[in-house]
Design a protein around this motif. Sequence first.
Motif, mmCIF file in Angstrom:
data_model
loop_
_atom_site.group_PDB
_atom_site.id
_atom_site.type_symbol
_atom_site.label_atom_id
_atom_site.label_comp_id
_atom_site.label_asym_id
_atom_site.label_seq_id
_atom_site.Cartn_x
_atom_site.Cartn_y
_atom_site.Cartn_z
ATOM 1 N N GLY A 31 0.812 -1.204 0.000
ATOM 2 C CA GLY A 31 0.000 0.000 0.000
ATOM 3 C C GLY A 31 0.848 1.257 0.000
ATOM 4 N N GLY A 32 2.170 1.121 -0.034
ATOM 5 C CA GLY A 32 3.047 2.285 -0.019
ATOM 6 C C GLY A 32 2.860 3.128 -1.248
ATOM 7 N N GLY A 33 3.297 4.363 -1.171
ATOM 8 C CA GLY A 33 3.003 5.279 -2.264
ATOM 9 C C GLY A 33 4.156 5.621 -3.158
ATOM 10 N N GLY A 34 5.386 5.208 -2.852
ATOM 11 C CA GLY A 34 6.473 5.520 -3.748
ATOM 12 C C GLY A 34 7.651 6.134 -3.046
ATOM 13 N N GLY A 35 8.548 6.716 -3.841
ATOM 14 C CA GLY A 35 9.773 7.279 -3.305
ATOM 15 C C GLY A 35 9.588 8.712 -2.879
ATOM 16 N N ALA A 36 10.670 9.501 -3.047
ATOM 17 C CA ALA A 36 10.668 10.883 -2.597
ATOM 18 C C ALA A 36 9.521 11.654 -3.229
ATOM 19 C CB ALA A 36 12.000 11.531 -2.954
ATOM 20 N N GLY A 37 8.808 12.390 -2.378
ATOM 21 C CA GLY A 37 7.700 13.189 -2.883
ATOM 22 C C GLY A 37 6.534 12.358 -3.360
ATOM 23 N N GLY A 38 6.525 11.059 -3.024
ATOM 24 C CA GLY A 38 5.434 10.202 -3.454
ATOM 25 C C GLY A 38 5.604 9.641 -4.848
ATOM 26 N N GLN A 39 6.708 9.979 -5.542
ATOM 27 C CA GLN A 39 6.934 9.474 -6.895
ATOM 28 C C GLN A 39 7.318 7.995 -6.856
ATOM 29 O OE1 GLN A 39 10.424 10.822 -9.090
ATOM 30 N NE2 GLN A 39 9.216 10.991 -10.969
ATOM 31 N N ILE A 40 6.729 7.216 -7.734
ATOM 32 C CA ILE A 40 7.040 5.789 -7.849
ATOM 33 C C ILE A 40 8.320 5.617 -8.650
ATOM 34 C CG2 ILE A 40 6.291 3.609 -8.892
ATOM 35 C CD1 ILE A 40 3.407 4.485 -8.312
ATOM 36 N N THR A 41 9.187 4.731 -8.181
ATOM 37 C CA THR A 41 10.377 4.353 -8.933
ATOM 38 C C THR A 41 10.205 2.927 -9.439
ATOM 39 O OG1 THR A 41 11.868 5.810 -7.701
ATOM 40 C CG2 THR A 41 12.866 3.946 -8.844
ATOM 41 N N MET A 42 10.315 2.760 -10.743
ATOM 42 C CA MET A 42 10.196 1.442 -11.373
ATOM 43 C C MET A 42 11.540 1.009 -11.943
ATOM 44 S SD MET A 42 8.131 0.272 -14.835
ATOM 45 C CE MET A 42 6.492 0.181 -14.123
ATOM 46 N N GLY A 43 11.943 -0.216 -11.617
ATOM 47 C CA GLY A 43 13.083 -0.819 -12.289
ATOM 48 C C GLY A 43 12.570 -1.676 -13.429
ATOM 49 N N PHE A 44 13.052 -1.423 -14.649
ATOM 50 C CA PHE A 44 12.566 -2.184 -15.808
ATOM 51 C C PHE A 44 13.742 -2.812 -16.542
ATOM 52 C CE2 PHE A 44 11.402 -2.889 -20.207
ATOM 53 C CZ PHE A 44 10.184 -3.531 -20.081
ATOM 54 N N SER A 45 13.665 -4.124 -16.747
ATOM 55 C CA SER A 45 14.688 -4.841 -17.506
ATOM 56 C C SER A 45 14.111 -5.312 -18.833
ATOM 57 C CB SER A 45 15.211 -6.039 -16.707
ATOM 58 O OG SER A 45 16.154 -6.770 -17.477
ATOM 59 N N GLN A 46 14.668 -4.786 -19.915
ATOM 60 C CA GLN A 46 14.222 -5.117 -21.265
ATOM 61 C C GLN A 46 15.067 -6.256 -21.837
ATOM 62 O OE1 GLN A 46 12.050 -5.586 -23.478
ATOM 63 N NE2 GLN A 46 11.550 -3.472 -24.062
ATOM 64 N N VAL A 47 14.451 -7.062 -22.691
ATOM 65 C CA VAL A 47 15.172 -8.164 -23.334
ATOM 66 C C VAL A 47 16.403 -7.655 -24.075
ATOM 67 C CG1 VAL A 47 15.050 -9.892 -25.177
ATOM 68 C CG2 VAL A 47 13.152 -9.643 -23.581
ATOM 69 N N GLY A 48 16.199 -6.639 -24.903
ATOM 70 C CA GLY A 48 17.280 -6.098 -25.721
ATOM 71 C C GLY A 48 16.712 -5.185 -26.781
ATOM 72 N N ALA A 49 17.346 -5.183 -27.946
ATOM 73 C CA ALA A 49 16.880 -4.372 -29.067
ATOM 74 C C ALA A 49 16.994 -5.195 -30.346
ATOM 75 C CB ALA A 49 17.699 -3.092 -29.172
ATOM 76 N N GLU A 50 16.484 -6.446 -30.266
ATOM 77 C CA GLU A 50 16.694 -7.411 -31.343
ATOM 78 C C GLU A 50 15.814 -7.193 -32.561
ATOM 79 O OE1 GLU A 50 13.183 -8.957 -29.120
ATOM 80 O OE2 GLU A 50 15.073 -7.991 -28.571
ATOM 81 N N SER A 51 14.791 -6.341 -32.424
ATOM 82 C CA SER A 51 13.829 -6.204 -33.523
ATOM 83 C C SER A 51 13.165 -4.838 -33.486
ATOM 84 C CB SER A 51 12.743 -7.290 -33.403
ATOM 85 O OG SER A 51 12.001 -7.110 -32.197
ATOM 86 N N GLY A 52 12.470 -4.516 -34.574
ATOM 87 C CA GLY A 52 11.698 -3.288 -34.613
ATOM 88 C C GLY A 52 10.612 -3.278 -33.558
ATOM 89 N N TRP A 53 10.045 -4.446 -33.288
ATOM 90 C CA TRP A 53 9.008 -4.556 -32.257
ATOM 91 C C TRP A 53 9.568 -4.154 -30.899
ATOM 92 C CZ3 TRP A 53 7.773 -6.403 -27.565
ATOM 93 C CH2 TRP A 53 6.423 -6.547 -27.247
#
Length: 329
Positions: A31-53
């Motif tokens: 139920g927490g609201g996020g980091g400093a100032g209430g902003q959410i921090t998301m860590g995102f790991s992408q596969v790569g850049a193997e295609s136009g998609w």
Amino acid sequence: MKKILSAMLAVATAGVLAACGSGPAPGNAPGGGGGAGGQITMGFSQVGAESGWRTANTTSIQDAAKAADINLKFSDANGKQENQISAIRSFIQQRVNVIAFSPVVRTGWDAVLLEAKNANIPVILTDRAVDTQEKDVYKTFLGADFVQEGQWAGEWVVKEFANATGPVNIVQLEGTTGSDPALERSTGFSKAIAANPNLKVIASQTGDFTRAGGKQVMEAFLKANPKIDLVFAQNDDMGLGAIEAIEAAGKKPGQDIKIVAIDATHDGMQALADGKMNFIVECNPLLGPQLMDLAKKVVAGEPVPARVVTPDQTFDQQQAAAILPERKY
């Protein structure tokens, strides 16, 4: 002196108890609201850049994070699972509010997902799912129905060759070995073409979802098989690579050898409109806005569906020509 020592001991004891009982960092509690100032921090790991998609998917996520005022920590795995695991562990150490990632392959995630769960950091899977025996290690999966995509591709092939009286030789360009879309698109396609015993997959090999890989594998297929009637490419980029190989062999893609692909990126749709492909099943990469909405909900402790399926459609050559000018990816 005894009173002073007693007071110091009481303070020290209180500090130890506070440390032993400390939970997740602020913002990571349920139920927490996020980091400093209430902003959410998301860590995102992408596969790569193997295609136009994949490039379109990355852009959508980055743009949506800015629009949603979410602090995005982005990591590119360059197609390697070990890079993703390292990135997720780094996100855990940084005490991000939510982790999202698109898994390179389906298996091998149990340990790191448990680490995120024990750190009380919710996880969202995007585009690709995982196989895990652990319970409640991710909150939801956002992405397409890959089995359905493969099935739609196969159903078109069944209709296209409904009047064939002899064997129809099919070659399949598979995606990254062990990845969710490669496995499930193969399953859906095989299930669909089983309706016509004349349809035979005579060769199947991974092109790793890349244009160069699709071209290389298709060149080998053409050398080994004098008669190929159709290519099923599990993404546009491999289909575009196959076109290059077919043309280099002196044949006409879309005519001498028909091509069915999945993604519906701009380059794929252009090839379809030009008659070099015959049918494309869409897999929408613009998942960013939905992902940010889900992130806000899971960080706030709100319930979310276990799976959010993104809607897709299919295109023939005429439909591609009509819609191409307004495509966003």
